[in-house]
Design a protein around this motif. Structure first.
Motif, PDB file in Angstrom:
ATOM      1  N   ARG A  96      46.336  39.388  44.293  1.00  0.00           N
ATOM      2  CA  ARG A  96      45.601  38.330  43.612  1.00  0.00           C
ATOM      3  C   ARG A  96      44.127  38.695  43.518  1.00  0.00           C
ATOM      4  O   ARG A  96      43.518  39.127  44.494  1.00  0.00           O
ATOM      5  CB  ARG A  96      45.775  37.021  44.354  1.00  0.00           C
ATOM      6  CG  ARG A  96      47.198  36.517  44.270  1.00  0.00           C
ATOM      7  CD  ARG A  96      47.371  35.233  45.053  1.00  0.00           C
ATOM      8  NE  ARG A  96      48.711  34.743  44.937  1.00  0.00           N
ATOM      9  CZ  ARG A  96      49.721  35.125  45.691  1.00  0.00           C
ATOM     10  NH1 ARG A  96      49.533  36.020  46.624  1.00  0.00           N
ATOM     11  NH2 ARG A  96      50.915  34.614  45.523  1.00  0.00           N
ATOM     12  N   GLU A  97      43.592  38.491  42.354  1.00  0.00           N
ATOM     13  CA  GLU A  97      42.170  38.760  42.165  1.00  0.00           C
ATOM     14  C   GLU A  97      41.363  37.608  42.731  1.00  0.00           C
ATOM     15  O   GLU A  97      41.725  36.444  42.589  1.00  0.00           O
ATOM     16  CB  GLU A  97      41.867  38.910  40.682  1.00  0.00           C
ATOM     17  CG  GLU A  97      42.483  40.134  40.068  1.00  0.00           C
ATOM     18  CD  GLU A  97      42.067  40.276  38.617  1.00  0.00           C
ATOM     19  OE1 GLU A  97      41.017  39.747  38.236  1.00  0.00           O
ATOM     20  OE2 GLU A  97      42.819  40.922  37.886  1.00  0.00           O
ATOM     21  N   ARG A  98      40.276  37.946  43.355  1.00  0.00           N
ATOM     22  CA  ARG A  98      39.387  36.906  43.886  1.00  0.00           C
ATOM     23  C   ARG A  98      38.545  36.370  42.740  1.00  0.00           C
ATOM     24  O   ARG A  98      38.057  37.110  41.910  1.00  0.00           O
ATOM     25  CB  ARG A  98      38.499  37.487  44.958  1.00  0.00           C
ATOM     26  CG  ARG A  98      39.285  37.886  46.197  1.00  0.00           C
ATOM     27  CD  ARG A  98      38.349  38.384  47.242  1.00  0.00           C
ATOM     28  NE  ARG A  98      37.398  37.330  47.563  1.00  0.00           N
ATOM     29  CZ  ARG A  98      37.139  36.901  48.781  1.00  0.00           C
ATOM     30  NH1 ARG A  98      37.765  37.451  49.790  1.00  0.00           N
ATOM     31  NH2 ARG A  98      36.264  35.958  49.008  1.00  0.00           N
ATOM     32  N   SER A  99      38.368  35.101  42.769  1.00  0.00           N
ATOM     33  CA  SER A  99      37.521  34.461  41.766  1.00  0.00           C
ATOM     34  C   SER A  99      36.064  34.783  42.103  1.00  0.00           C
ATOM     35  O   SER A  99      35.683  34.835  43.263  1.00  0.00           O
ATOM     36  CB  SER A  99      37.734  32.957  41.775  1.00  0.00           C
ATOM     37  OG  SER A  99      36.781  32.329  40.977  1.00  0.00           O
ATOM     38  N   ARG A 100      35.269  34.988  41.091  1.00  0.00           N
ATOM     39  CA  ARG A 100      33.870  35.277  41.373  1.00  0.00           C
ATOM     40  C   ARG A 100      33.123  34.023  41.802  1.00  0.00           C
ATOM     41  O   ARG A 100      31.990  34.097  42.255  1.00  0.00           O
ATOM     42  CB  ARG A 100      33.199  35.924  40.168  1.00  0.00           C
ATOM     43  CG  ARG A 100      33.399  35.198  38.906  1.00  0.00           C
ATOM     44  CD  ARG A 100      32.745  35.909  37.796  1.00  0.00           C
ATOM     45  NE  ARG A 100      32.221  34.863  36.925  1.00  0.00           N
ATOM     46  CZ  ARG A 100      31.785  35.049  35.732  1.00  0.00           C
ATOM     47  NH1 ARG A 100      31.730  36.261  35.259  1.00  0.00           N
ATOM     48  NH2 ARG A 100      31.354  34.057  35.021  1.00  0.00           N
ATOM     49  N   GLU A 102      34.533  31.971  44.077  1.00  0.00           N
ATOM     50  CA  GLU A 102      35.062  31.617  45.388  1.00  0.00           C
ATOM     51  C   GLU A 102      34.024  31.903  46.474  1.00  0.00           C
ATOM     52  O   GLU A 102      33.374  32.935  46.465  1.00  0.00           O
ATOM     53  CB  GLU A 102      36.329  32.438  45.647  1.00  0.00           C
ATOM     54  CG  GLU A 102      37.074  32.056  46.887  1.00  0.00           C
ATOM     55  CD  GLU A 102      38.371  32.839  47.001  1.00  0.00           C
ATOM     56  OE1 GLU A 102      38.713  33.220  48.129  1.00  0.00           O
ATOM     57  OE2 GLU A 102      39.022  33.067  45.972  1.00  0.00           O
ATOM     58  N   GLY A 104      33.125  32.658  50.361  1.00  0.00           N
ATOM     59  CA  GLY A 104      33.726  33.145  51.598  1.00  0.00           C
ATOM     60  C   GLY A 104      34.065  34.529  51.497  1.00  0.00           C
ATOM     61  O   GLY A 104      34.587  35.374  51.810  1.00  0.00           O
TER      62      GLY A 104
END
Length: 104
Positions: A96-100, A102, A104
């Protein structure tokens, strides 16, 4: 490690599904009619003992499980079942790609 295993298995199931599709297509062209191998027939051709063991186990646990669910799944075209299982495993194992946005 689990994601890698899911993707790896999903990839090989997708490849097997495409091979089964090509085999069914070749058989259909040779016969001039649509011929699809069911998943049960393919399993029986590869390992008849394990299919018989599954049937006896399922009938012992719940005859309705064998009659209603497993016979329906095993009567599906082999290529379709392999492709669907492969896609499901590839989806479960995707990174899963991290949202920019997000934190943490």
């Amino acid at each position: 490690m689990i994601r890698f295993f899911l993707r790896f298995t999903g990839f090989w199931l997708l490849a097997a599904g495409f091979v089964a599709l090509i085999v069914d297509g070749t058989r259909s062209i040779a016969a001039s009619s649509l011929l699809l191998m069911s998943a049960g027939d393919a399993w029986y051709a590869l390992a008849p003992g394990s299919l018989a063991a599954l049937e006896s186990w399922a009938r012992a646990k719940s005859p309705a499980l064998w009659e209603n669910v497993l016979t329906s799944v095993l009567s599906a075209p082999a290529f379709l079942l392999l492709l669907v299982l492969g896609i499901v495993l590839m989806t479960l194992g995707r990174v899963r790609e991290r949202s920019r946005f997000e934190v943490g």
